[in-house]
Design a protein around this motif. Sequence first.
Motif, PDB file in Angstrom:
ATOM      1  N   ASP A 150      51.086  29.433  44.567  1.00  0.00           N
ATOM      2  CA  ASP A 150      50.978  30.324  45.507  1.00  0.00           C
ATOM      3  C   ASP A 150      49.352  30.567  45.669  1.00  0.00           C
ATOM      4  N   THR A 151      49.113  30.481  46.970  1.00  0.00           N
ATOM      5  CA  THR A 151      47.461  30.978  47.222  1.00  0.00           C
ATOM      6  C   THR A 151      47.053  32.169  46.771  1.00  0.00           C
ATOM      7  N   ALA A 152      48.037  33.321  46.661  1.00  0.00           N
ATOM      8  CA  ALA A 152      47.529  34.475  46.093  1.00  0.00           C
ATOM      9  C   ALA A 152      47.207  34.526  44.692  1.00  0.00           C
ATOM     10  N   LEU A 153      47.640  33.541  43.944  1.00  0.00           N
ATOM     11  CA  LEU A 153      47.152  33.120  42.482  1.00  0.00           C
ATOM     12  C   LEU A 153      45.822  32.566  42.487  1.00  0.00           C
ATOM     13  N   ILE A 154      45.667  31.602  43.543  1.00  0.00           N
ATOM     14  CA  ILE A 154      44.422  30.982  43.380  1.00  0.00           C
ATOM     15  C   ILE A 154      43.291  32.007  43.961  1.00  0.00           C
ATOM     16  N   ASP A 155      43.449  32.671  45.015  1.00  0.00           N
ATOM     17  CA  ASP A 155      42.609  33.848  45.409  1.00  0.00           C
ATOM     18  C   ASP A 155      42.356  34.879  44.280  1.00  0.00           C
ATOM     19  N   ALA A 156      43.101  35.441  43.515  1.00  0.00           N
ATOM     20  CA  ALA A 156      42.971  36.081  42.118  1.00  0.00           C
ATOM     21  C   ALA A 156      42.074  35.425  41.297  1.00  0.00           C
ATOM     22  N   VAL A 157      42.095  34.193  40.862  1.00  0.00           N
ATOM     23  CA  VAL A 157      41.293  33.468  40.192  1.00  0.00           C
ATOM     24  C   VAL A 157      39.771  33.301  40.784  1.00  0.00           C
ATOM     25  N   VAL A 198      40.113  31.151  25.742  1.00  0.00           N
ATOM     26  CA  VAL A 198      40.398  30.425  26.767  1.00  0.00           C
ATOM     27  C   VAL A 198      39.797  30.763  27.985  1.00  0.00           C
ATOM     28  N   ASN A 199      39.440  29.926  29.257  1.00  0.00           N
ATOM     29  CA  ASN A 199      38.792  30.270  30.141  1.00  0.00           C
ATOM     30  C   ASN A 199      38.944  31.551  30.924  1.00  0.00           C
ATOM     31  N   ALA A 200      37.904  32.189  31.070  1.00  0.00           N
ATOM     32  CA  ALA A 200      38.034  33.865  31.327  1.00  0.00           C
ATOM     33  C   ALA A 200      38.550  33.947  32.972  1.00  0.00           C
ATOM     34  N   PRO A 201      38.023  33.446  33.981  1.00  0.00           N
ATOM     35  CA  PRO A 201      38.402  33.867  35.213  1.00  0.00           C
ATOM     36  C   PRO A 201      40.071  33.471  35.436  1.00  0.00           C
ATOM     37  N   MET A 202      40.561  32.402  34.855  1.00  0.00           N
ATOM     38  CA  MET A 202      41.928  32.344  35.040  1.00  0.00           C
ATOM     39  C   MET A 202      42.858  33.335  34.328  1.00  0.00           C
ATOM     40  N   GLN A 203      42.402  34.012  33.011  1.00  0.00           N
ATOM     41  CA  GLN A 203      43.043  35.005  32.690  1.00  0.00           C
ATOM     42  C   GLN A 203      43.012  36.249  33.449  1.00  0.00           C
ATOM     43  N   VAL A 204      41.734  36.401  33.998  1.00  0.00           N
ATOM     44  CA  VAL A 204      41.874  37.630  34.675  1.00  0.00           C
ATOM     45  C   VAL A 204      42.471  37.485  36.106  1.00  0.00           C
ATOM     46  N   GLY A 205      42.566  36.375  36.496  1.00  0.00           N
ATOM     47  CA  GLY A 205      43.371  36.007  37.724  1.00  0.00           C
ATOM     48  C   GLY A 205      44.827  36.296  37.618  1.00  0.00           C
ATOM     49  N   ILE A 206      45.397  35.579  36.393  1.00  0.00           N
ATOM     50  CA  ILE A 206      46.874  35.618  36.195  1.00  0.00           C
ATOM     51  C   ILE A 206      47.307  37.138  35.723  1.00  0.00           C
TER      52      ILE A 206
END
Length: 403
Positions: free
Chosen positions: A51-58, A283-291
């Motif tokens: 979902d592009t919304a997930l990419i946007d969140a990261v 574990v990598n930070a931006p993906m955690q926050v985005g997820i």
Amino acid sequence: MTHLRPTAPLTPSFPSRLPAVGTTIFTVMSTLAAEHQAINLGQGFPDFQCDTALIDAVNQAMVSGHNQYPPMPGALELRKTIASKIDRLYGKSYDPATEITITAGATQAIFTVIMSCVSPGDEVIVIEPAFDCYLPAITLAGGKAISVSLDVQRNSEGIVEAYGIPWIALVKAITPKTRLLLINSPHNPTGMVWQRSDLDRLADLLSNTHVLVCSDEVYEHMVFDGQQHHSASSHPALAARSFVVSSFGKTFHVTGWKIGYVAAPASLTAEFRKVHQFNVFSVNAPMQVGIAHYLSDPAHYLGLSAFYQRKRDFFRAGLAETQFKLLPAPGSYFQCVDYSALGIPQSNLSEAEFCRWLTCEIGVAAIPVSAFYGAGTDSKVIRFCFAKEEKTLETALARLRTV
Ligand code: GLN
């Protein structure tokens, strides 16, 4: 005059820690598929975008500065969101501060579980077929794997029609040396799904023991035909002795992000984190926050069973027109088939040889189920992954019809 021949610099040799292990079958088959431009239904990963919304969140997390080390156990907002998800779905309340840890995928989670609790000489029970990372991790920890096989029920043609938990073998396998039991539902590669009564029976079986459980639940949101996922976390007696492992790669179609988690009682988590902190630290930070942001909406995962059931049904309907015999596929994104009806010479090939032939000659890659057994087996069963666009499955089916 003597000439001094330059001697080649010496690379020391050493005894392998894993002498019996080669390259994992998933890498072997994906490499072969790429070399032969085969459709890769081997290694389990989607061929469609998340979902592009997930990419946007990261992306938003990176832009807003989440680019330094997150806390060692994981971003707190992600741990909190996971805790509330588990509470809502399975009725178990984990403390995000002390009972949930974010990992670099489920393989690291399982490896770290094993390293944190298995000492040399401890026995670890594995139910085969089992995902291929379990046994090497037990070996590296100095543990002794005790393998039992799933019960198998066959129809009059000899084709598997159901798998069952091998209760009798499990009872026999438990000894005072048993430290850990690895379970996996929905199961890779068979798709078998544990029932609530199975959790009850397991809890009874373990009640007077010190056996820990590692419950691999990475396909928790892919359970079909109106069935439900029964998490070890949903059963209080099991939750008290379990490390429950899951993964966002499977749920959000991002296997390459390598992010998962472990939920476990505080005393187990404390030991887990002792190893985790020196294994990956964090574990990598931006993906955690985005997820964390994306996971807070249950609509982002609750429709997954229906989504994959449509793919499974489409793929099964196509396979029914081939010479392959379908095995049950009640969960996960895998479909196993039996190729023994194909006739000689193909039906004489071992599963590994057959997968090689299918990849190179027919252009469809699959995984031999024998790769999920420590000692190897040959039951003429291979695994396909149906986490693919319909057009990919259609092209694969057209090729499989020619066999
Ligand atoms: N879980 C995936 C599968 O079974 C593979 C993961 C991996 O390649 N390590 O295909």
